[in-house]
Write an enzyme that holds these catalytic residues in place. Sequence first.
Site, PDB file in Angstrom:
ATOM      1  N   ALA A 281      -1.226   4.724  -0.273  1.00 26.83           N
ATOM      2  CA  ALA A 281      -2.101   5.801  -0.758  1.00 26.83           C
ATOM      3  C   ALA A 281      -1.853   6.146  -2.226  1.00 26.83           C
ATOM      4  CB  ALA A 281      -1.961   7.055   0.110  1.00 26.83           C
TER       5      ALA A 281
ATOM      6  N   ASP B 200     -10.700   1.294  11.644  1.00 30.04           N
ATOM      7  CA  ASP B 200      -9.908   1.838  10.542  1.00 30.04           C
ATOM      8  C   ASP B 200     -10.551   3.136  10.075  1.00 30.04           C
ATOM      9  OD1 ASP B 200      -8.600   2.414   8.152  1.00 30.04           O
ATOM     10  OD2 ASP B 200      -8.382   0.314   7.609  1.00 30.04           O
TER      11      ASP B 200
ATOM     12  N   HIS C 184      -6.063   0.988  10.848  1.00 25.35           N
ATOM     13  CA  HIS C 184      -5.513   0.737   9.521  1.00 25.35           C
ATOM     14  C   HIS C 184      -4.110   0.143   9.595  1.00 25.35           C
ATOM     15  CE1 HIS C 184      -5.720   1.277   5.183  1.00 25.35           C
ATOM     16  NE2 HIS C 184      -4.510   1.815   5.190  1.00 25.35           N
TER      17      HIS C 184
ATOM     18  N   GLY D  60       0.818  -1.208   0.000  1.00 25.53           N
ATOM     19  CA  GLY D  60       0.000   0.000   0.000  1.00 25.53           C
ATOM     20  C   GLY D  60       0.850   1.256   0.000  1.00 25.53           C
TER      21      GLY D  60
ATOM     22  N   GLN E  83      -2.455  -4.754   0.309  1.00 23.00           N
ATOM     23  CA  GLN E  83      -2.776  -4.040   1.538  1.00 23.00           C
ATOM     24  C   GLN E  83      -3.088  -2.578   1.215  1.00 23.00           C
ATOM     25  OE1 GLN E  83      -0.500  -1.674   3.316  1.00 23.00           O
ATOM     26  NE2 GLN E  83      -1.912  -1.381   5.026  1.00 23.00           N
ATOM     27  N   SER E  84      -4.208  -2.060   1.746  1.00 16.69           N
ATOM     28  CA  SER E  84      -4.610  -0.666   1.561  1.00 16.69           C
ATOM     29  C   SER E  84      -4.733  -0.346   0.071  1.00 16.69           C
ATOM     30  CB  SER E  84      -3.613   0.256   2.270  1.00 16.69           C
ATOM     31  OG  SER E  84      -4.067   1.580   2.315  1.00 16.69           O
TER      32      SER E  84
END
Length: 495
Positions: free
Chosen positions: A234, A406, A438, A232, A303-304
């Site tokens: 963002a 989260d 998170h 992950g 992930q994310s």
Amino acid sequence: MAISYSASSSSSLITLHPSTVSPCLLLRHSTEYTLNHSSATESALFILISPPHAQLSPPPNPIPVPSMVVSREENAAANFTPEDEKSKLLMRTAATASGGGDESSNSYQQRRRRAGNERLVTSHGDAVGSPRKTLRGEMGHAAAETWLVTRLGLQLLRYLGVGYKWMVKFLALYCYGMLLMPGFLQVAYSYFFSSKIRRSIVYGDQPRNRLDLYLPRNDDGSPKPVVAFVTGGAWIIGYKAWGTLLGQQLSDRDIIVACIDYRNFPQGTMSDMVRDASEGISFVCNNISKYGGDPNRIYLMGQSAGAHIAACALLDQAVKESGEKESTSWSVSQIKAYFGLSGGYNLLNLVDHFHNRGLYRSIFLSIMEGEESLRKFSPELVVQDPKFRNAASLLPPIVLFHGTDDYSIPSDASKNFADSLQGAGVKAESILYDGKTHTDLFLQDPLRGGKDEMFEDLVAYIHGDDSAARAAAAPSRRRLVPEFMLKLARSISPF
């Protein structure tokens, strides 16, 4: 917008007339990458980024602006090889004889270039699993990796601007990292010096098309299950090394992990990220047997933001295979199951949520290639489309993990996606962990040591068909960070 470009062996000239491009951002990005196990340097790559729907038209009276000339001397230095030694020596001698330069200065510069090239060759040699590992090479690789992350972070700051909210976020991130640093240092030491980690294996021809392999210590010759993991970040700070903790822990349980790197924004947009992830998955599917992996037991995990990217790559592959005469380099049938950890799968529902948390709408839409592309890159909405029915039948079982506390991506994102998958006839389930944030599931809990509920659930799924592996005693997991530091880090986490 007027753009002129000229190239030669020594420099590139780019002239822009920005009178009608406002606001816009010009970023310089230099990337060193390995292609077909040889060194190459890509210099003077300029990326022009403007907000979505920016209106560009030719200026009526272009205003001359200073041109930007970028030297390629570094490129020549990086590509210097021993075969060029004789010609370089002759050129230096001729220049000295004609009074064109100082011999000692040229000799000094040549030695610096040769030393830089040796460090580059050593780093790349270790990256592909060369048995010769030296302290100099390892430290050089560590410095190069650190510089890459730092440079991308600085580029990101230039794009975002230094606003109050982002200053607070980065300050919180810095404090968060410092509190967890005792654990990070131990993990980083293993990452750079473990003989069971193969770093920066090239899987494609684009910058950052590399992956890290974590091989089990138990080398008994039997094929091992494999997890292809997309990290992950963002969509803007993702990096393959973020999966080191997970990779080391799963490899201790007799599982091979491939952490796939990919281009982040502004290096690339969502299409580029999905394409990179798909190429990385293809490499794992077609080559993992060479590293002792079982090609019949490959699991895809993210992930994310990585969970979102991996899900998009999986659905895109299913759509291709459900069509006619579509050429593909890997098949959905090669994936035994998909694991999504703390991911977001409906961008239309998340765009305002991200905006309120600092990932501003204009930036997010730039990452996702405009508002009209949000539906295309929303896996939850894709599986709800009646046209997807044929592709849905090709999908493997899907398991979604999420913490109920989260705040970066609400746990409803996983629950709703699982419901949509079940409605399309896909075997799917969501597993929620009460009170987990998170970062708890991915960082704080593993650094805490001892028993980790999510990790044990993941291993149980992977070794579900292997009774011997399930019965094998799990290695004890030691604590890497004191409890009070973990709690403090949790309270100030910007995620």
